[in-house]
Write an enzyme that holds these catalytic residues in place. Structure first.
Site, PDB file in Angstrom:
ATOM      1  N   LYS A  61       0.860  -1.205   0.000  1.00 21.44           N
ATOM      2  CA  LYS A  61       0.000   0.000   0.000  1.00 21.44           C
ATOM      3  C   LYS A  61       0.884   1.239   0.000  1.00 21.44           C
ATOM      4  CE  LYS A  61       0.734   1.445   4.388  1.00 21.44           C
ATOM      5  NZ  LYS A  61       1.121   2.677   4.967  1.00 21.44           N
ATOM      6  N   ASP A 100      -4.170  -1.029   9.128  1.00 19.28           N
ATOM      7  CA  ASP A 100      -4.089  -1.030   7.658  1.00 19.28           C
ATOM      8  C   ASP A 100      -4.735  -2.267   7.032  1.00 19.28           C
ATOM      9  OD1 ASP A 100      -2.834   1.395   7.346  1.00 19.28           O
ATOM     10  OD2 ASP A 100      -0.816   0.566   7.143  1.00 19.28           O
TER      11      ASP A 100
HETATM   12  P1  ATP Z   1       3.436  -0.787  10.294  1.00 23.36           P
HETATM   13  O1  ATP Z   1       3.474   0.619   9.803  1.00 23.36           O
HETATM   14  O2  ATP Z   1       2.042  -1.330  10.475  1.00 23.36           O
HETATM   15  O3  ATP Z   1       4.355  -1.065  11.466  1.00 23.36           O
HETATM   16  P2  ATP Z   1       4.961  -1.459   7.938  1.00 23.36           P
HETATM   17  O4  ATP Z   1       4.161  -1.260   6.736  1.00 23.36           O
HETATM   18  O5  ATP Z   1       5.954  -0.385   8.233  1.00 23.36           O
HETATM   19  O6  ATP Z   1       3.991  -1.716   9.133  1.00 23.36           O
HETATM   20  P3  ATP Z   1       5.524  -4.341   7.867  1.00 23.36           P
HETATM   21  O7  ATP Z   1       6.355  -4.918   6.768  1.00 23.36           O
HETATM   22  O8  ATP Z   1       4.096  -4.686   7.907  1.00 23.36           O
HETATM   23  O9  ATP Z   1       5.796  -2.791   7.847  1.00 23.36           O
HETATM   24  O10 ATP Z   1       6.253  -4.771   9.252  1.00 23.36           O
HETATM   25  C1  ATP Z   1       5.923  -4.182  10.474  1.00 23.36           C
HETATM   26  C2  ATP Z   1       6.205  -5.188  11.576  1.00 23.36           C
HETATM   27  O11 ATP Z   1       5.282  -6.255  11.473  1.00 23.36           O
HETATM   28  C3  ATP Z   1       7.592  -5.789  11.539  1.00 23.36           C
HETATM   29  O12 ATP Z   1       8.185  -5.582  12.790  1.00 23.36           O
HETATM   30  C4  ATP Z   1       7.384  -7.263  11.279  1.00 23.36           C
HETATM   31  O13 ATP Z   1       8.237  -8.088  12.055  1.00 23.36           O
HETATM   32  C5  ATP Z   1       5.936  -7.506  11.703  1.00 23.36           C
HETATM   33  N1  ATP Z   1       5.257  -8.502  10.860  1.00 23.36           N
HETATM   34  C6  ATP Z   1       4.419  -9.436  11.301  1.00 23.36           C
HETATM   35  N2  ATP Z   1       3.972 -10.204  10.289  1.00 23.36           N
HETATM   36  C7  ATP Z   1       4.536  -9.756   9.166  1.00 23.36           C
HETATM   37  C8  ATP Z   1       4.467 -10.151   7.792  1.00 23.36           C
HETATM   38  N3  ATP Z   1       3.719 -11.171   7.382  1.00 23.36           N
HETATM   39  N4  ATP Z   1       5.170  -9.415   6.904  1.00 23.36           N
HETATM   40  C9  ATP Z   1       5.911  -8.365   7.312  1.00 23.36           C
HETATM   41  N5  ATP Z   1       6.018  -7.962   8.602  1.00 23.36           N
HETATM   42  C10 ATP Z   1       5.347  -8.650   9.522  1.00 23.36           C
END
Ligand code: ATP
Length: 283
Positions: A10, A137
């Protein structure tokens, strides 16, 4: 039965927060879209063993209940009193902890897959309700199409599809903690966006003017401790991006371009100092 779902990244075309709720969580006011940079999530159910297993090809991710894909399977299984085991295999292409909602999109993909496998007949709206119990999200990621997203992330108004655009998605090595950035928000200092104007332009399919109203009010908050994000954004603008901005709480910066050649030029120019760069189209 085995189902594979695409789980796209996203992007926040706009990200604003007018206030905090009593529990301290932000009220969101965002326009979100998705890009053709995606994980692939394969979900399989089986009578035995009756456990949830997650496998990923990324060394950084938890495989247990901390994985959002695991949580999605667990919640749907409990809600609908299903006893089968669920095996989830995730092919990660979306950079982790990047502001691209990779975990949320994987969780939404599991919800869509199990809805099909178990023939639950849930509408996207109903799946989005379940999704909110996982993360803010995830409801958007159930749809993964241009939308105005408000509240905790559960109020979703779909907008007409946008024209074919290219996007350069670049993540530097910097690590950003989302909860830490959210705690640092000073609501009196936020420079709010005009999302109503942005949405009006998008409804009129007027992308030329829409880019003027895009933005992310959290950029100054994250950039205060990570000036390299501003440098990357400025560089993309100087190289001719229609718009360049941070997604989520960062550190990823994306640049939207109306031609592929412009997007490739940006990619080639930033490759030297930013290795994680993708050129894809908006979905
Ligand atoms: P957010 O802003 O919600 O924290 P993001 O978009 O910056 O998320 P993500 O890649 O979703 O980043 O990772 C955020 C956290 O979620 C990381 O610390 C990761 O370890 C955890 N996480 C749990 N499950 C997953 C997954 N399937 N894929 C990626 N990260 C995951």
């Amino acid at each position: 039965m085995l189902v594979t779902e695409k789980a796209p990244a996203k992007l926040n075309l706009s990200l604003d927060t007018p206030m905090r709720y009593f529990d301290g969580s932000p009220r969101w006011d965002m326009v979100m879209t998705s890009a053709d940079l995606a994980d692939y999530v394969t979900v399989e159910t089986h009578p035995r063993p009756a456990t949830i297993k997650v496998y990923t090809d990324s060394g950084f991710l938890p495989n247990d209940q901390r994985n959002l894909a695991y949580q999605a399977a667990h919640i749907l299984r409990s809600r609908f009193h299903r006893r089968e085991g669920v095996t989830i295999r995730i092919k990660k292409n979306i950079p982790v902890a990047a502001g691209l909602g990779g975990g949320s999109s994987d969780a939404a993909a599991v919800l869509r897959a199990l809805n099909r496998i178990w023939r639950l007949g849930l509408s996207k709206q109903e799946l989005a309700k379940v999704a909110l119990t996982i993360d803010s999200d995830v409801p958007y990621c159930v749809y993964s199409q241009l939308a105005h997203v408000t509240g905790h992330g559960e109020q979703i108004e779909l907008l007409p599809a946008h024209p074919h655009y290219w996007v350069v998605i670049a993540k530097q090595q910097t690590s950003v903690s989302t909860p830490q950035i959210l705690r640092q928000i000073n609501y009196e200092q936020l420079d709010h966006l005009d999302n109503d104007r942005l949405i009006a332009c998008l409804k009129d399919q007027d992308w030329q003017n829409a880019v003027k109203y895009m933005g992310n009010v959290l950029e100054p908050v994250t950039m205060r401790s990570h000036p390299e994000i501003r440098r990357l954004k400025d560089k993309m603008v100087s190289l001719g991006a229609d718009v360049a901005q941070m997604s989520g709480t960062g550190p990823t910066v994306f640049a939207i371009c109306h031609t592929e050649s412009r997007a490739r030029r940006i990619q080639n120019s930033i490759r030297g100092f930013c290795r994680d760069v993708h050129v894809v189209t908006l979905l």
